[in-house]
Structure formats: C-alpha cells, structure tokens
Design a protein around this motif. Structure first.
Motif, PDB file in Angstrom:
ATOM      1  N   ASN A   1       0.840  -1.190   0.000  1.00 55.72           N
ATOM      2  CA  ASN A   1       0.000   0.000   0.000  1.00 55.72           C
ATOM      3  C   ASN A   1       0.882   1.249   0.000  1.00 55.72           C
ATOM      4  N   VAL A   2       1.388   1.587  -1.175  1.00 55.95           N
ATOM      5  CA  VAL A   2       2.309   2.718  -1.281  1.00 55.95           C
ATOM      6  C   VAL A   2       1.613   4.053  -1.043  1.00 55.95           C
ATOM      7  N   ASP A   3       0.294   4.111  -1.204  1.00 60.39           N
ATOM      8  CA  ASP A   3      -0.415   5.362  -0.926  1.00 60.39           C
ATOM      9  C   ASP A   3      -0.291   5.728   0.548  1.00 60.39           C
ATOM     10  N   GLU A   4      -0.563   4.777   1.452  1.00 56.35           N
ATOM     11  CA  GLU A   4      -0.436   5.038   2.888  1.00 56.35           C
ATOM     12  C   GLU A   4       1.026   5.210   3.291  1.00 56.35           C
ATOM     13  N   LEU A   5       1.896   4.391   2.705  1.00 56.69           N
ATOM     14  CA  LEU A   5       3.322   4.492   3.041  1.00 56.69           C
ATOM     15  C   LEU A   5       3.900   5.843   2.629  1.00 56.69           C
ATOM     16  N   SER A   6       3.466   6.358   1.486  1.00 59.80           N
ATOM     17  CA  SER A   6       3.997   7.651   1.039  1.00 59.80           C
ATOM     18  C   SER A   6       3.565   8.779   1.975  1.00 59.80           C
ATOM     19  N   LYS A   7       2.439   8.627   2.657  1.00 62.20           N
ATOM     20  CA  LYS A   7       2.017   9.609   3.663  1.00 62.20           C
ATOM     21  C   LYS A   7       2.865   9.476   4.931  1.00 62.20           C
ATOM     22  N   LEU A   8       3.279   8.236   5.251  1.00 63.52           N
ATOM     23  CA  LEU A   8       4.040   7.966   6.466  1.00 63.52           C
ATOM     24  C   LEU A   8       5.522   8.295   6.313  1.00 63.52           C
ATOM     25  N   PHE A   9       6.114   7.941   5.172  1.00 64.29           N
ATOM     26  CA  PHE A   9       7.546   8.121   4.970  1.00 64.29           C
ATOM     27  C   PHE A   9       7.871   9.598   4.761  1.00 64.29           C
ATOM     28  N   HIS A  10       8.831  10.102   5.529  1.00 60.10           N
ATOM     29  CA  HIS A  10       9.312  11.465   5.323  1.00 60.10           C
ATOM     30  C   HIS A  10       9.980  11.520   3.958  1.00 60.10           C
ATOM     31  N   GLN A  11       9.866  12.643   3.298  1.00 56.53           N
ATOM     32  CA  GLN A  11      10.441  12.810   1.960  1.00 56.53           C
ATOM     33  C   GLN A  11      11.946  12.538   1.941  1.00 56.53           C
ATOM     34  N   LYS A  12      12.624  12.827   3.072  1.00 60.04           N
ATOM     35  CA  LYS A  12      14.073  12.630   3.154  1.00 60.04           C
ATOM     36  C   LYS A  12      14.447  11.374   3.954  1.00 60.04           C
ATOM     37  N   ALA A  13      13.521  10.444   4.115  1.00 64.21           N
ATOM     38  CA  ALA A  13      13.781   9.232   4.904  1.00 64.21           C
ATOM     39  C   ALA A  13      14.887   8.395   4.269  1.00 64.21           C
ATOM     40  N   GLU A  14      15.538   7.609   5.125  1.00 63.03           N
ATOM     41  CA  GLU A  14      16.586   6.677   4.696  1.00 63.03           C
ATOM     42  C   GLU A  14      16.167   5.256   5.062  1.00 63.03           C
ATOM     43  N   PHE A  15      16.436   4.319   4.171  1.00 62.90           N
ATOM     44  CA  PHE A  15      16.092   2.914   4.351  1.00 62.90           C
ATOM     45  C   PHE A  15      17.367   2.092   4.205  1.00 62.90           C
TER      46      PHE A  15
ATOM     47  N   GLY B   1      21.317  -5.194   1.524  1.00 62.00           N
ATOM     48  CA  GLY B   1      21.968  -4.967   0.236  1.00 62.00           C
ATOM     49  C   GLY B   1      22.296  -3.520  -0.070  1.00 62.00           C
ATOM     50  N   GLY B   2      22.069  -2.614   0.864  1.00 62.07           N
ATOM     51  CA  GLY B   2      22.377  -1.219   0.604  1.00 62.07           C
ATOM     52  C   GLY B   2      21.413  -0.288   1.305  1.00 62.07           C
ATOM     53  N   HIS B   3      21.492   0.988   0.950  1.00 63.48           N
ATOM     54  CA  HIS B   3      20.580   1.971   1.526  1.00 63.48           C
ATOM     55  C   HIS B   3      20.128   2.931   0.434  1.00 63.48           C
ATOM     56  N   TRP B   4      18.930   3.487   0.622  1.00 62.80           N
ATOM     57  CA  TRP B   4      18.374   4.403  -0.357  1.00 62.80           C
ATOM     58  C   TRP B   4      17.295   5.254   0.290  1.00 62.80           C
ATOM     59  N   GLY B   5      16.720   6.147  -0.500  1.00 59.59           N
ATOM     60  CA  GLY B   5      15.731   7.092  -0.013  1.00 59.59           C
ATOM     61  C   GLY B   5      14.296   6.636  -0.227  1.00 59.59           C
ATOM     62  N   THR B   6      13.385   7.550   0.085  1.00 54.86           N
ATOM     63  CA  THR B   6      11.946   7.261   0.074  1.00 54.86           C
ATOM     64  C   THR B   6      11.440   6.836  -1.296  1.00 54.86           C
ATOM     65  N   GLU B   7      11.775   7.593  -2.322  1.00 51.73           N
ATOM     66  CA  GLU B   7      11.240   7.285  -3.657  1.00 51.73           C
ATOM     67  C   GLU B   7      11.652   5.894  -4.118  1.00 51.73           C
ATOM     68  N   GLN B   8      12.911   5.524  -3.886  1.00 53.09           N
ATOM     69  CA  GLN B   8      13.370   4.204  -4.302  1.00 53.09           C
ATOM     70  C   GLN B   8      12.683   3.119  -3.472  1.00 53.09           C
ATOM     71  N   GLU B   9      12.515   3.339  -2.158  1.00 54.50           N
ATOM     72  CA  GLU B   9      11.845   2.345  -1.311  1.00 54.50           C
ATOM     73  C   GLU B   9      10.407   2.130  -1.770  1.00 54.50           C
ATOM     74  N   LEU B  10       9.694   3.217  -2.030  1.00 55.74           N
ATOM     75  CA  LEU B  10       8.311   3.097  -2.503  1.00 55.74           C
ATOM     76  C   LEU B  10       8.251   2.374  -3.850  1.00 55.74           C
ATOM     77  N   GLY B  11       9.196   2.679  -4.732  1.00 55.98           N
ATOM     78  CA  GLY B  11       9.243   2.014  -6.034  1.00 55.98           C
ATOM     79  C   GLY B  11       9.510   0.521  -5.910  1.00 55.98           C
ATOM     80  N   ILE B  12      10.404   0.151  -5.004  1.00 54.92           N
ATOM     81  CA  ILE B  12      10.728  -1.267  -4.783  1.00 54.92           C
ATOM     82  C   ILE B  12       9.516  -2.010  -4.232  1.00 54.92           C
ATOM     83  N   ILE B  13       8.799  -1.374  -3.300  1.00 54.36           N
ATOM     84  CA  ILE B  13       7.601  -1.999  -2.723  1.00 54.36           C
ATOM     85  C   ILE B  13       6.517  -2.140  -3.790  1.00 54.36           C
TER      86      ILE B  13
END
Length: 157
Positions: free
Chosen positions: A53-67, A71-83
């Motif tokens: 549910n990327v719609d709810e996750l995009s509301k929860l994840f800060h725009q500058k969040a780190e994941f 296998g590595g680390h990335w930001g919000t947009e990449q995490e949402l895209g992977i999900i």
C-alpha cells in the motif's frame, strides 16, 4: 568458586540494568499513550508494506527518509518504487519484542522480528533487529529511518 560468584553477580546486575532501561521490551499495557501511538503506527506500517500500500506508506515516509537494508541503503522514492514493483515484498513481520523511546519530537522504536519476504522472486526469512525513527512534524509522525540489522542465529556461526 570466586569466578562463579563474580559471574552470578554480573548476570544479576546485567538483568537489572536491562530491565531498568526506558522502553526496554515492555508489554503494551506498560507503554505510555504516546509510545503506544508509535507502536500502533509501526504495526500499521508493517501491514501496509505487506499489502504493498504505497499510498499510505507515502504519507508515512518522510520525503528525506533513509532505508537501510542488507543490500544497501536508499531514499523514500526508491523504497516506494521497490515496494510497488514487488522487488521486495514484505509478506509478514512476526514481531517478538518492541521498545520505544521518545525524545522531544523524535521516537525511536526497536523491533526484534522474523521477516518473511520475497526478494527478487525468492522467498526468504530472516531474523532482524529493526530500528525505526519517527519525527513529529506539525502534529504528524513521519518515518525518518527504517534500518534492518540481521541477527545471528546459532546456525550462522
């Protein structure tokens, strides 16, 4: 005999110390209302991740969040895209322990979980200590960090 006594004293002291830590492995009945709010938000996050549910996750994840993953680390947009794409499908998080510490407008939640996921089409299960950092902005909690630390199991040594 002296070694045994010293060993027992150290065990007792470490047990008392770990139980005196703020937020350490408390039951839901022992969380404050603010802490329970974070615990609930974290559980919702796991469900949204399972549901992709990327719609709810995009509301929860800060725009500058780190994941941070194995296998590595990335930001919000990449995490949402992977999900969304199913690159990582967080099928089920079995939560075994939860602790929460709130410092001003920052909440630090630790989960010990067993995560069943599908990564690149392969189903995997791993034990993790997951660190979640939430920041309260304008009265709303936003996820700023989600970090997975794989735990060693007896067979891994």
């Amino acid at each position: 005999m002296k070694t045994i006594i010293i060993g027992l004293i150290l065990i007792i002291m470490s047990t008392q110390f770990s139980q005196s830590q703020p937020g350490a492995n408390r039951t839901p009945q022992n969380f404050t209302d603010k802490e329970q709010e974070i615990v609930h938000l974290s559980k919702e996050k796991w469900q949204w991740m399972s549901d992709k549910n990327v719609d709810e996750l995009s509301k929860l994840f800060h725009q500058k969040a780190e994941f941070v993953h194995m296998g590595g680390h990335w930001g919000t947009e990449q995490e949402l895209g992977i999900i969304k794409s199913g690159g990582i499908w967080y099928k089920k998080a079995d939560i075994h322990e939860v602790s929460v510490n709130i410092i001003d407008n920052t909440a630090i939640l630790l989960n010990r979980i067993d995560l069943l996921a599908e990564v690149g089409g392969n189903e995997v299960s791993n034990p993790f200590e997951v660190t979640e950092v939430y920041i309260k902005q304008d009265g709303i909690w936003k996820l700023g960090v989600l970090s997975f630390t794989r735990l060693m199991t007896p067979g891994d040594r």
